[in-house]
Write an enzyme that holds these catalytic residues in place. Structure first.
Site, PDB file in Angstrom:
ATOM      1  N   ASP A   8       0.814  -1.229   0.000  1.00 16.72           N
ATOM      2  CA  ASP A   8       0.000   0.000   0.000  1.00 16.72           C
ATOM      3  C   ASP A   8       0.846   1.278   0.000  1.00 16.72           C
ATOM      4  OD1 ASP A   8      -0.678  -0.466   3.585  1.00 16.72           O
ATOM      5  OD2 ASP A   8       1.166  -0.408   2.398  1.00 16.72           O
ATOM      6  N   GLY A   9       2.076   1.205  -0.516  1.00 16.40           N
ATOM      7  CA  GLY A   9       2.869   2.443  -0.502  1.00 16.40           C
ATOM      8  C   GLY A   9       3.450   2.689   0.879  1.00 16.40           C
ATOM      9  N   THR A  33       0.597  -0.994   5.908  1.00 16.58           N
ATOM     10  CA  THR A  33       1.164  -2.327   6.117  1.00 16.58           C
ATOM     11  C   THR A  33       2.639  -2.323   5.719  1.00 16.58           C
ATOM     12  OG1 THR A  33      -0.973  -3.352   5.714  1.00 16.58           O
ATOM     13  CG2 THR A  33       0.975  -4.745   5.409  1.00 16.58           C
ATOM     14  N   GLY A  44       4.546 -24.198  -1.057  1.00 20.55           N
ATOM     15  CA  GLY A  44       4.357 -23.037  -1.945  1.00 20.55           C
ATOM     16  C   GLY A  44       4.619 -21.735  -1.204  1.00 20.55           C
ATOM     17  N   GLY A  74       3.599 -20.870   1.519  1.00 21.28           N
ATOM     18  CA  GLY A  74       3.676 -21.066   2.971  1.00 21.28           C
ATOM     19  C   GLY A  74       5.042 -20.672   3.506  1.00 21.28           C
ATOM     20  N   ASP A 126       6.541 -17.886   3.345  1.00 21.02           N
ATOM     21  CA  ASP A 126       7.194 -16.766   2.665  1.00 21.02           C
ATOM     22  C   ASP A 126       6.930 -15.447   3.383  1.00 21.02           C
ATOM     23  OD1 ASP A 126       6.804 -17.898  -0.822  1.00 21.02           O
ATOM     24  OD2 ASP A 126       7.776 -18.780   0.948  1.00 21.02           O
ATOM     25  N   HIS A 174       9.150 -10.238  13.511  1.00 22.72           N
ATOM     26  CA  HIS A 174       7.684 -10.405  13.542  1.00 22.72           C
ATOM     27  C   HIS A 174       7.229 -11.296  12.385  1.00 22.72           C
ATOM     28  CE1 HIS A 174       3.449  -8.909  14.171  1.00 22.72           C
ATOM     29  NE2 HIS A 174       3.378  -9.210  12.879  1.00 22.72           N
ATOM     30  N   GLU A 175       7.688 -10.959  11.182  1.00 27.00           N
ATOM     31  CA  GLU A 175       7.243 -11.725   9.992  1.00 27.00           C
ATOM     32  C   GLU A 175       7.678 -13.181  10.079  1.00 27.00           C
ATOM     33  OE1 GLU A 175       5.381  -8.457   9.086  1.00 27.00           O
ATOM     34  OE2 GLU A 175       5.061 -10.422   8.197  1.00 27.00           O
ATOM     35  N   HIS A 200       5.467 -15.204  12.099  1.00 27.61           N
ATOM     36  CA  HIS A 200       4.329 -15.701  11.308  1.00 27.61           C
ATOM     37  C   HIS A 200       4.776 -16.891  10.457  1.00 27.61           C
ATOM     38  CE1 HIS A 200       1.464 -12.663  12.386  1.00 27.61           C
ATOM     39  NE2 HIS A 200       2.021 -11.668  11.718  1.00 27.61           N
ATOM     40  N   HIS A 253      -0.859 -13.197  16.240  1.00 29.10           N
ATOM     41  CA  HIS A 253      -0.606 -11.961  16.983  1.00 29.10           C
ATOM     42  C   HIS A 253      -0.828 -12.138  18.479  1.00 29.10           C
ATOM     43  CE1 HIS A 253      -1.102  -9.379  13.143  1.00 29.10           C
ATOM     44  NE2 HIS A 253       0.161  -9.673  13.389  1.00 29.10           N
TER      45      HIS A 253
HETATM   46  C1  LIG Z   1       3.636  -5.325  13.109  1.00 32.88           C
HETATM   47  C2  LIG Z   1       4.285  -5.056  11.757  1.00 32.88           C
HETATM   48  C3  LIG Z   1       5.764  -5.319  11.825  1.00 32.88           C
HETATM   49  C4  LIG Z   1       3.638  -5.953  10.666  1.00 32.88           C
HETATM   50  C5  LIG Z   1       2.175  -5.647  10.442  1.00 32.88           C
HETATM   51  C6  LIG Z   1       1.591  -6.411   9.237  1.00 32.88           C
HETATM   52  S1  LIG Z   1       1.365  -8.156   9.445  1.00 32.88           S
HETATM   53  C7  LIG Z   1       0.242  -8.641   8.241  1.00 32.88           C
HETATM   54  N1  LIG Z   1       2.622  -8.850   9.210  1.00 32.88           N
HETATM   55  N2  LIG Z   1       0.846  -8.455  10.754  1.00 32.88           N
HETATM   56  C8  LIG Z   1       1.966  -4.164  10.110  1.00 32.88           C
HETATM   57  O1  LIG Z   1       2.492  -3.700   9.131  1.00 32.88           O
HETATM   58  N3  LIG Z   1       1.123  -3.485  10.930  1.00 32.88           N
HETATM   59  C9  LIG Z   1       0.760  -2.100  10.670  1.00 32.88           C
HETATM   60  C10 LIG Z   1      -0.634  -1.845  11.216  1.00 32.88           C
HETATM   61  C11 LIG Z   1      -1.094  -0.466  10.925  1.00 32.88           C
HETATM   62  C12 LIG Z   1      -0.922   0.640  11.749  1.00 32.88           C
HETATM   63  N4  LIG Z   1      -1.449   1.719  11.135  1.00 32.88           N
HETATM   64  C13 LIG Z   1      -1.955   1.365   9.895  1.00 32.88           C
HETATM   65  C14 LIG Z   1      -2.566   2.131   8.863  1.00 32.88           C
HETATM   66  C15 LIG Z   1      -2.976   1.478   7.707  1.00 32.88           C
HETATM   67  C16 LIG Z   1      -2.749   0.094   7.532  1.00 32.88           C
HETATM   68  C17 LIG Z   1      -2.130  -0.661   8.549  1.00 32.88           C
HETATM   69  C18 LIG Z   1      -1.733  -0.006   9.725  1.00 32.88           C
HETATM   70  C19 LIG Z   1      -1.442   3.047  11.724  1.00 32.88           C
HETATM   71  C20 LIG Z   1      -0.307   3.943  11.164  1.00 32.88           C
HETATM   72  C21 LIG Z   1       1.110   3.374  11.352  1.00 32.88           C
HETATM   73  C22 LIG Z   1       1.587   2.723  10.058  1.00 32.88           C
HETATM   74  C23 LIG Z   1       3.002   2.151  10.142  1.00 32.88           C
HETATM   75  C24 LIG Z   1       3.105   0.887  10.986  1.00 32.88           C
HETATM   76  N5  LIG Z   1       2.226  -0.151  10.503  1.00 32.88           N
HETATM   77  C25 LIG Z   1       1.768  -1.163  11.281  1.00 32.88           C
HETATM   78  O2  LIG Z   1       2.105  -1.283  12.443  1.00 32.88           O
HETATM   79 CA   LIG Z   2       3.323   0.024   3.231  1.00 29.90          CA
HETATM   80 ZN   LIG Z   3       1.651  -9.697  12.037  1.00 29.04          ZN
END
Ligand SMILES: CC(C)C[C@H](CS(C)(=N)=N)C(=O)N[C@H]1Cc2cn(c3ccccc23)CCCCCCNC1=O
Ligand SMILES: [Ca+2]
Ligand SMILES: [Zn+2]
Ligand SMILES: [Zn+2]
Length: 209
Positions: free
Chosen positions: A115-116, A120, A130, A132, A134, A159-160, A163, A169
């Site tokens: 998402d840029g 995320t 497959g 799994g 990754d 963290h990743e 998973h 979580h």
């Molecule tokens: C825990 C991570 C290492 C992995 C997780 C993704 S996952 C699949 N591996 N569990 C993650 O990316 N969580 C987002 C969650 C999140 C926080 N916000 C968001 C705004 C939009 C979308 C997502 C988020 C609020 C704004 C802050 C954005 C920057 C930080 N982003 C996050 O903490």
């Molecule tokens: Ca992103």
């Molecule tokens: Zn996570």
């Protein structure tokens, strides 16, 4: 509590991984080193070890990718993962329900485009064939090694890979598996007692002998 749902885990004692793409923000050797460090944080607590491969199809593919639906695919290698993942219909770990399956592969070869900048940061699949295991990192983030500004790659990789090992979580803000990123200095970055308990519940303890 409820009988433990079928929690997928790696059966083999040695799990292979391959880093197939990198980020411009960090030297390759730094990414290699931090991935190895993140994997070792988990493997030192359980009777499982990781082996890095530079060719062939590993258990865990690690890479960076960018973009949403209107960005041309940046990494063909992932599409291989996407195809094999599709054939097994492997559900993604912790994907918000809003992700409805697109009718065409998204930017980096699976159904979950990034998402840029912000939002995320990365995502990973639970253990399995497959796709799994990754772990994909959003190239649009500014990745840092804990010294400069930017997202701490070691913390996100740990963290990743949690998973990738089958962890879900945690509601404990001190846990590595907390759903949102908290800026941690990578110097004394370590697993919380809860993280160790969770991973040992799944794989058992590494015997001291
Ligand atoms: C825990 C991570 C290492 C992995 C997780 C993704 S996952 C699949 N591996 N569990 C993650 O990316 N969580 C987002 C969650 C999140 C926080 N916000 C968001 C705004 C939009 C979308 C997502 C988020 C609020 C704004 C802050 C954005 C920057 C930080 N982003 C996050 O903490
Ligand atoms: Ca992103
Ligand atoms: Zn996570
Ligand atoms: Zn992905």
């Amino acid at each position: 509590d409820l009988p433990s749902r079928n929690r997928p885990k790696w059966i083999s004692k040695v799990v292979t991984y391959r880093i197939i793409s990198y980020t411009r923000d960090l030297p390759r050797v730094t990414v290699d080193h931090l991935v190895a460090k993140a994997l070792n944080m988990w493997s030192k607590e359980i009777p499982l070890s990781f082996r890095r491969v530079v060719l062939g199809i590993p258990d865990i593919v690690i890479g960076f990718a960018r973009g949403g639906p209107n960005v041309t695919p940046t990494c063909q290698a992932f599409s291989l993962g996407w195809l094999s993942g599709l054939s097994r219909g492997f559900l993604k770990q912790n994907v918000p329900e809003t992700h409805k399956h697109a009718h065409r592969p998204a930017a980096h070869g699976d159904f979950y485009p990034f998402d840029g900048p912000g939002g995320t940061l990365a995502h990973a699949y639970e253990p399995g064939p497959g796709l799994g295991g990754d772990a994909h990192f959003d190239e649009d983030e500014r990745w840092a090694d804990g010294r400069g500004l930017g997202i701490n790659f070691l913390a996100v990789a740990t963290h990743e890979l949690g998973h990738s090992l089958g962890l879900r979580h945690s509601s404990d803000p001190d846990s590595v598996m907390y759903p949102t990123y908290g800026a941690r200095d990578s110097e004394n970055f370590k697993l919380s007692p809860g993280d160790i308990r969770e991973i040992q519940e799944l794989y058992g303890k590494r015997s001291k002998s």
